[in-house]
Motif scaffolding. Structure first.
Motif, PDB file in Angstrom:
ATOM      1  N   ASN A 332       1.570  11.512  -8.223  1.00  9.02           N
ATOM      2  CA  ASN A 332       1.959  10.764  -7.089  1.00  9.02           C
ATOM      3  C   ASN A 332       3.659  10.801  -7.252  1.00  9.02           C
ATOM      4  OD1 ASN A 332       1.792   9.910  -4.586  1.00  9.02           O
ATOM      5  ND2 ASN A 332       1.352   7.820  -5.421  1.00  9.02           N
ATOM      6  N   LEU A 333       4.223  10.658  -6.222  1.00 10.88           N
ATOM      7  CA  LEU A 333       5.546  10.205  -6.022  1.00 10.88           C
ATOM      8  C   LEU A 333       5.965   9.351  -4.935  1.00 10.88           C
ATOM      9  CD1 LEU A 333       7.072  13.857  -6.084  1.00 10.88           C
ATOM     10  CD2 LEU A 333       7.102  12.491  -7.972  1.00 10.88           C
ATOM     11  N   LYS A 334       6.783   8.326  -5.475  1.00 14.57           N
ATOM     12  CA  LYS A 334       7.082   7.433  -4.368  1.00 14.57           C
ATOM     13  C   LYS A 334       8.683   7.407  -4.373  1.00 14.57           C
ATOM     14  CE  LYS A 334       4.423   4.263  -6.125  1.00 14.57           C
ATOM     15  NZ  LYS A 334       3.654   2.983  -6.541  1.00 14.57           N
ATOM     16  N   LEU A 335       9.241   7.967  -3.505  1.00 15.37           N
ATOM     17  CA  LEU A 335      10.757   8.201  -3.497  1.00 15.37           C
ATOM     18  C   LEU A 335      11.365   7.864  -1.981  1.00 15.37           C
ATOM     19  CD1 LEU A 335      10.742  11.782  -5.353  1.00 15.37           C
ATOM     20  CD2 LEU A 335      11.604   9.393  -6.150  1.00 15.37           C
ATOM     21  N   LEU A 336      12.705   7.319  -2.254  1.00 18.32           N
ATOM     22  CA  LEU A 336      13.474   7.033  -0.861  1.00 18.32           C
ATOM     23  C   LEU A 336      13.849   8.167  -0.103  1.00 18.32           C
ATOM     24  CD1 LEU A 336      14.402   4.016  -0.131  1.00 18.32           C
ATOM     25  CD2 LEU A 336      16.725   4.759  -1.283  1.00 18.32           C
ATOM     26  N   ALA A 437       7.559   7.491 -13.337  1.00 15.94           N
ATOM     27  CA  ALA A 437       7.225   8.968 -13.331  1.00 15.94           C
ATOM     28  C   ALA A 437       7.699   9.637 -12.001  1.00 15.94           C
ATOM     29  CB  ALA A 437       5.607   9.157 -12.766  1.00 15.94           C
ATOM     30  N   SER A 438       7.998   8.919 -10.834  1.00 12.32           N
ATOM     31  CA  SER A 438       8.680   9.241  -9.776  1.00 12.32           C
ATOM     32  C   SER A 438      10.068   9.180  -9.827  1.00 12.32           C
ATOM     33  CB  SER A 438       8.371   8.206  -8.525  1.00 12.32           C
ATOM     34  OG  SER A 438       6.968   8.188  -8.023  1.00 12.32           O
ATOM     35  N   LEU A 439      10.688   8.405 -10.568  1.00 14.21           N
ATOM     36  CA  LEU A 439      12.279   8.376 -10.673  1.00 14.21           C
ATOM     37  C   LEU A 439      12.563   9.267 -11.694  1.00 14.21           C
ATOM     38  CD1 LEU A 439      12.699   4.547 -11.057  1.00 14.21           C
ATOM     39  CD2 LEU A 439      13.356   6.108  -9.105  1.00 14.21           C
ATOM     40  N   ASN A 440      11.504   9.561 -12.602  1.00 13.64           N
ATOM     41  CA  ASN A 440      11.536  11.074 -13.611  1.00 13.64           C
ATOM     42  C   ASN A 440      11.023  12.225 -13.167  1.00 13.64           C
ATOM     43  OD1 ASN A 440      13.172   9.562 -15.379  1.00 13.64           O
ATOM     44  ND2 ASN A 440      11.852   8.740 -16.602  1.00 13.64           N
ATOM     45  N   TYR A 441      10.949  12.531 -11.711  1.00 12.22           N
ATOM     46  CA  TYR A 441      10.236  13.651 -11.204  1.00 12.22           C
ATOM     47  C   TYR A 441      10.292  14.910 -11.909  1.00 12.22           C
ATOM     48  CZ  TYR A 441      13.919  15.333  -8.513  1.00 12.22           C
ATOM     49  OH  TYR A 441      15.263  15.839  -8.242  1.00 12.22           O
TER      50      TYR A 441
END
Length: 486
Positions: A332-336, A437-441
């Motif tokens: 999963n990813l949660k990004l701006l 994990a998202s910030l280090n995608y």
């Protein structure tokens, strides 16, 4: 004669061990050659390595010798970067004589039972193959009855060759030559005449070939690794006969490796070949074979030819790739988003298909590919398909590129302050807006180059990867019957 494009020095990949302490002496007289240097090469799989060097004296005689026995296999005499001929090495003393006018045709075996058999066979099949070529040349002008007769004659000659080999095997069962001929055997496929359905006949014939492909191959005979036979047989089996799907390749590789012993060269070569071949495969999803081989065979206990640091490196690589295999639910990813308001959760997007794109506004390839993808997306967007586009930069240049190229995607990125302020990282993670994990995608998704494109189904399982716009279009049209509007 065969020109050697690259003769590699031994002690690189091949760590050959010697068979005993009898030593070896290979004496070769070459009429027409003198006062120069020749090399003895040996096969290891499909490659050749320099093994020894000898001076050719004024009488054309060169002698290769050593105190340790040579491992059995097919060796080659090399002069001026050219392979002159092959010999079987499986005896402590070998004596040959030949001539520069025709190294093979003029070769006489003075001492070596194995090479007498080897060249007796070579001269026999050379004559028979010439006869087959003459018959094949008559095919074009022959009528139907004539073609039938020619095919029968060709089959008869082929059977002569087969019977000749079988005769050598039966009379000389303990020789390396016999082991090589056994390894070269092809399954004799039945016609299945009682079955009338052509499709079923083809399936039964295929299954028979696959089930009997390795009959006669002695996996305990280490000498076969020093011939091209094993590599060619393994390569054909895994690339031409086994169904090209990771699960099938893994199953067959496991079976083959069970036939070998873990401490042997056959085991080592098989692991190395399967891992490297399918890691480089252009067939989508074959990285699953690399992961399987790395996790099961590149261990400290089994990979005796690899140092500990390299084992760890391979294992880490497999660990990184394992969550990204076709069929897995994508991380999963949660990004701006571009408005710097919404942290968009990839897994919560509702769509039949999601195109996941990783790109960089400064990447030249991305600048060409992303506008092309945006144009294609406009033709399919009404079919419940979304694009989740992850950029390496969350800045004005990124937003301008999106506007200029009408990239009507879900555009997200890591906010710039994250790279400068650890407090912001803690704030975003602890409040649940995103995660590490998202910030280090780039690490999570093993992004070493851009663009990278994944195709996800409605459950966010990976159904395609390493795609570009053209491939994506083919996948949609051919596999899912999704065609864009003109």
């Amino acid at each position: 004669m065969k020109k050697l494009l690259a003769i590699l020095f031994i002690f690189s990949f091949c760590s050959a061990t010697f068979a005993g302490n009898e030593g070896y002496k290979i004496k070769i007289k070459i009429n027409g050659l003198k006062d120069t240097t020749c090399y003895l090469g040996n096969y290891y799989g499909n490659k050749q390595y320099y093994k020894d060097t000898a001076r050719v004296d004024g009488n054309g005689v060169c002698v290769f010798e050593g105190e340790e026995s040579l491992p059995g296999g097919i060796y080659t005499l090399i002069y001026n970067n050219t392979m002159l001929f092959e010999i079987i090495v499986n005896e402590p003393v070998i004596e040959l004589e030949t001539d520069t006018t025709n190294y093979v045709k003029k070769l006489v075996v003075k001492k070596s039972a194995e090479n007498k058999l080897f060249y007796e066979h070579l001269f026999f099949i050379t004559e028979k193959q010439r006869s087959i070529q003459l018959l094949q040349g008559k095919m074009e002008k022959a009528d139907e009855d004539g073609k039938k007769k020619l095919r029968e004659d060709i089959t008869a000659i082929s059977n002569e060759i087969k019977d000749f080999r079988l005769g050598i095997i039966e009379k000389n069962p303990n020789t390396l030559v016999a082991s090589i001929f056994n390894a070269m055997k092809e399954p004799e496929v039945p016609n299945f005449e009682t079955e009338k359905n052509d499709s079923i006949v083809r399936y039964l014939q295929y299954k028979y070939i696959k089930d009997n492909y390795w009959d006669g191959f002695d996996f305990s005979d280490e000498r076969l690794i020093r011939t091209p036979i094993y590599h060619n047989k393994l390569d054909r089996y895994l690339n031409k006969i086994v169904f090209q799907r990771p699960d099938s390749i893994n199953k067959e590789a496991d079976w083959i490796l069970k036939q070998t012993k873990p401490e042997t060269e056959l085991f080592k070569y098989t692991v190395h070949y399967v891992t490297n071949t399918f890691e480089k495969s252009k067939i989508m999803g074959m990285d699953a074979v690399f992961v399987h081989m790395a996790q099961n065979y590149y261990t400290h206990e089994l990979a005796f030819w690899v140092d500990s640091a390299q084992v760890e490196k391979i294992q880490d690589r497999a660990k990184a790739l394992a969550p990204l295999l076709v069929g897995k639910v994508t991380p999963n990813l949660k990004l701006l988003d571009t408005a710097s308001v919404n942290w968009v959760n990839l897994h919560k997007l509702e769509a039949d298909y999601t195109i996941l794109v990783f790109w960089d506004p400064e990447c030249g390839h991305c600048k060409k590919e992303l506008p092309k993808m945006a144009e294609y997306y406009e033709t399919i967007r009404d079919q419940n398909i979304l694009v989740y586009a992850v950029s390496s930069d969350h800045n004005d240049a990124w937003k301008k590129f999106i506007r200029d190229n009408k990239m009507d995607f879900i555009n997200v990125a890591v906010p710039q302050e994250v790279y400068k302020d650890q407090q912001k990282v803690n704030e975003y993670v602890l409040t649940g807006k995103t995660d590490v994990a998202s910030l280090n995608y780039s690490a999570t998704y093993d992004i070493y180059s851009t663009p990278q494109v994944y195709l996800l189904d409605k459950d966010k399982k990976i159904i395609g990867k390493k795609l570009d716009t053209d491939l994506l279009k083919q996948v949609f049209e051919n596999q899912y019957n999704i065609k864009g509007k003109e």
